[in-house]
Write a protein that holds these residues in place. Sequence first.
Motif, PDB file in Angstrom:
ATOM      1  N   GLY A 172      -3.295   3.546  -7.522  1.00 28.37           N
ATOM      2  CA  GLY A 172      -3.989   2.731  -6.650  1.00 28.37           C
ATOM      3  C   GLY A 172      -3.356   1.463  -6.511  1.00 28.37           C
ATOM      4  N   ARG A 226       0.990  -1.227  -0.009  1.00 30.29           N
ATOM      5  CA  ARG A 226      -0.084  -0.075   0.051  1.00 30.29           C
ATOM      6  C   ARG A 226       0.815   1.125   0.048  1.00 30.29           C
ATOM      7  NH1 ARG A 226      -5.235  -0.240   0.631  1.00 30.29           N
ATOM      8  NH2 ARG A 226      -5.187  -2.248   1.343  1.00 30.29           N
ATOM      9  N   ARG A 273       1.006   4.015  -2.829  1.00 30.67           N
ATOM     10  CA  ARG A 273       0.821   5.535  -2.453  1.00 30.67           C
ATOM     11  C   ARG A 273       1.787   6.504  -2.942  1.00 30.67           C
ATOM     12  NH1 ARG A 273       2.330   7.742   1.855  1.00 30.67           N
ATOM     13  NH2 ARG A 273       2.642   5.609   2.907  1.00 30.67           N
ATOM     14  N   THR A 325      -3.596  -1.129  -9.513  1.00 29.12           N
ATOM     15  CA  THR A 325      -2.678  -0.704 -10.480  1.00 29.12           C
ATOM     16  C   THR A 325      -1.360  -1.356 -10.109  1.00 29.12           C
ATOM     17  OG1 THR A 325      -3.431   1.344 -11.127  1.00 29.12           O
ATOM     18  CG2 THR A 325      -1.255   1.049 -11.929  1.00 29.12           C
TER      19      THR A 325
END
Length: 197
Positions: free
Chosen positions: A39, A30, A34, A42
């Motif tokens: 996202g 994550r 970020r 992706t």
Amino acid sequence: MRADAKKNYDHLLAVARAVVKEQGVDASLRDIARQADVGLGTLYRHFPTREALLEALLRTSLDEMTALAAELETSGAPDEALVTWLRDAVAFTQTFQGVTALLTAALDDPKSALHASCVTVRAAGTRLLSRAQAVGKARSDIDGTELFALIAALAWLGDQPSLGRHADHLFEIVASAILTIPASDGGRAQRRPRTRS
């Protein structure tokens, strides 16, 4: 791969390399998404699993280690070639915290995305070791698996904040223990091979 997709892939890989270098192989996917400003979906489209991402990060380095071993096989004195490769192998394992455990597990798991590269690298190191052993420059009671284990142990030392400053000195000790000691060196001649059961 389309040019825009290749650009996205390369960008994700560059960000992932920075994040994994900072957080280790258990870095948050994550966080990677970020920081890459994409996202999570992706990221998963390009790298469906953590291992697929790590394989992409490590493949180039593993291939370079294999190529270096092949070059050293023909260009250097057997003992020097072995120590040069060993030093580079240890340096590589210290690139990302936790990579040693990952590579060791991949060696034993044919289903791992990293298995083939790890086996190839171990075989390359084994050839350098065998070459040094054939001319009496390396002790005969060690094999490629044990050489890989020593690389893992040296990498672990480098990961320990309180021990890291000793890593270079300990590398020299381990490297000299792998090589044979000339008979003229204090009478400590070739080490006897141990009996294998």
